[in-house]
Design a protein around this motif. Structure first.
Motif, PDB file in Angstrom:
ATOM      1  N   ASN A 173      -2.844   2.659  -4.074  1.00 41.32           N
ATOM      2  CA  ASN A 173      -4.242   2.418  -3.711  1.00 41.32           C
ATOM      3  C   ASN A 173      -4.553   3.153  -2.424  1.00 41.32           C
ATOM      4  O   ASN A 173      -3.650   3.626  -1.738  1.00 41.32           O
ATOM      5  CB  ASN A 173      -4.525   0.928  -3.553  1.00 41.32           C
ATOM      6  N   ILE A 226      -5.398  -6.996  -1.048  1.00 45.61           N
ATOM      7  CA  ILE A 226      -4.386  -6.066  -1.551  1.00 45.61           C
ATOM      8  C   ILE A 226      -2.996  -6.620  -1.195  1.00 45.61           C
ATOM      9  O   ILE A 226      -1.999  -6.316  -1.848  1.00 45.61           O
ATOM     10  CB  ILE A 226      -4.594  -4.632  -0.967  1.00 45.61           C
ATOM     11  N   GLU A 262      -0.619   1.129   1.086  1.00 41.51           N
ATOM     12  CA  GLU A 262      -2.024   1.506   1.231  1.00 41.51           C
ATOM     13  C   GLU A 262      -2.134   2.855   1.937  1.00 41.51           C
ATOM     14  O   GLU A 262      -1.701   3.010   3.063  1.00 41.51           O
ATOM     15  CB  GLU A 262      -2.777   0.445   2.030  1.00 41.51           C
TER      16      GLU A 262
END
Ligand SMILES: [Zn+2]
Length: 467
Positions: free
Chosen positions: A167, A377, A388
């Protein structure tokens, strides 16, 4: 598409529909759990690309999971699309709302979701052309801004069969984030007393507002006896109607944050005891509404390394002088202390202060650092390896959740940062599909870090999101 260069090239050549999608979401901002247009737009695109769509994960009508391919490994790309209140902003470098008080993409989620989607589509095309086994997932996750979407999806098992997840979050710098975001509980306390005329018969009343105030006093005393990294914040959401009526009902809304889940759980228990004490003192009754909670983020260093390697292969973002000027104008609207504080967070050499826009790539540079923000997340990162990625979609001086973020997220600066992220995630995914050793490394690190703390949903049994 065979090589990484082919995939980079494909994303370059085919960027137009992804930019259109990001802009359409930017132009039609939707609040958490109301992302009907954005989710439909993305799911429709993926359906045309051969993905099968499953709607409603976690009980949310705007959540969807798109799947293409079969067999292992299964790699997930995580998307978001929700906007924020009071951040309506025209597509320009100075502050001016389109609709006063309206919504705006103050966290760049129009880019976040679309970048993940673009990477998923590129990788799916590459896999097919290679005739390789493997499954590509894209997760349309609603309601990140209320820290709920992924937590409720996780409780549904949405991420359980992933081998790894990728992500990105829009930022002002290109770098994998290897720090951690804190865990959080989001809950309301309601007190019930007895109404009475406050002038004529106060002795017959029992004030629910007194209970709220005493609870807050108790929590403010608690602050001295919790670790420094704890954050507790509240607002009174109902304090009664009129001064001359003893309030029969009152409500206070709390966030409790700590670096780890166990810390949040422990402090929340102590906050509950204070609520109980306040009820006793005021002869009122209390109840709790647990809205959501989330876990701290466990960023995977093996994945961070893959992302940085991909960045080096791609090169920096080439921002034009006009884009730098635009970013400078945005920055100048914010006070110098705000800008300085943001600059410190970037951990760059002091002589770089004042750079409006950063196109260069940096390796992960915040190992072990705890950011006091939270993101859902975090919950995914305890279920599957994840790191991330941050890319430069915004100017260096615009704080998070401000109009300045909106102002760069709907034009070429945001588009370039999003495309950069899509390329990086696509290349990292190619490594995970084609090199079992890379996936093994990420998984081994994940197993080691989670072996004594398996994922436990922060949600109490039966918790339901009001959709
Ligand atoms: Zn965000």
């Amino acid at each position: 598409m065979q090589t990484k260069q082919d995939v980079i090239h494909w994303l370059e050549e085919n960027q137009a529909p992804f930019i259109r999608m990001a802009d359409e979401i930017w132009e039609n901002p939707e609040i958490a759990l109301q992302e009907y247009k954005a989710s439909k737009l993305q799911a429709g695109y993926l359906e045309n690309e051969g993905f099968t769509i499953r709607w409603g994960s976690g009980g949310m009508p705007t959540a969807f999971i798109a799947t293409w391919g079969q067999g292992k490994p299964i790699i997930g790309f995580i998307g978001e699309y929700d906007a924020l209140k009071n951040l309506s902003q025209k597509n320009q470098a100075t502050q001016e709302p389109v609709v006063p008080g309206g919504l705006g993409q103050g966290c760049g989620h129009n880019l976040l979701g679309t970048g993940g989607l673009a990477a998923a589509v590129a990788v799916r095309r590459w896999l097919e052309e290679q005739g390789k086994p493997g499954t590509v997932r894209y997760y349309g996750c609603p309601a990140e801004e209320i820290l709920a979407g992924k937590v409720y999806m996780a409780r549904d098992g949405a991420f359980d069969d992933l081998d790894a997840a990728l992500n990105f979050h829009p930022s002002s710098i290109n770098s994998p984030n290897i720090g951690t975001a804190v865990a959080l509980n989001n809950l309301k306390f309601r007190f019930f007393g007895k109404a009475a005329h406050a002038g004529a018969s106060p002795h017959l009343g029992r004030s629910a507002l007194d209970a709220v105030e005493l609870m807050n006093v108790g929590v403010n005393y608690l602050r001295e006896h919790v670790p420094d990294t704890t954050r507790i914040h509240y607002v009174i959401t109902n304090g009664g109607d009129l001064p001359n009526i003893v309030p029969a009902e009152a409500e206070v809304w709390y966030f409790v944050r700590a670096p780890e889940r166990a810390g949040v759980d422990e402090i929340t228990e102590r906050v509950r005891k204070i609520a109980q004490g306040a009820a006793l003192m005021t002869d009122t009754r209390w109840e709790e509404e647990f809205i959501t909670g989330c876990s701290n983020t466990l960023n995977n260093h093996a994945l961070a390394d893959l992302q940085y390697r991909a960045m080096q292969e791609i090169g920096p973002i080439d921002f034009t002088p006009e884009e730098k000027e635009y970013a400078r104008t945005v920055n100048e609207a914010f006070p110098p202390d705000v800008r300085h504080n943001l600059f410190l967070g970037l951990r760059l050499p002091p002589e770089m202060e004042g750079e409006p826009l950063l196109g260069e790539n940096y390796p992960g540079r915040n190992e072990g650092e705890i950011s006091t923000g939270s993101s859902d997340i975090g919950d995914v990162s305890w279920i599957t390896p994840l790191c991330e990625l941050n890319t430069a979609c915004h100017s260096t001086g615009a704080p998070g959740h401000s109009w300045g973020i909106v102002a760069t997220g709907g034009m070429s600066i945001g588009h370039k940062g999003m495309l950069h992220a899509a390329k990086i995630m696509a290349l990292a995914a190619m490594d995970l599909y084609s090199d079992p050793e890379q996936l093994r490394k990420a998984r081994a690190e994940f197993e080691e870090k989670t072996k004594d703390h398996p994922y436990r949903s922060p949600l109490p049994p039966g918790a339901k999101l009001k959709v």
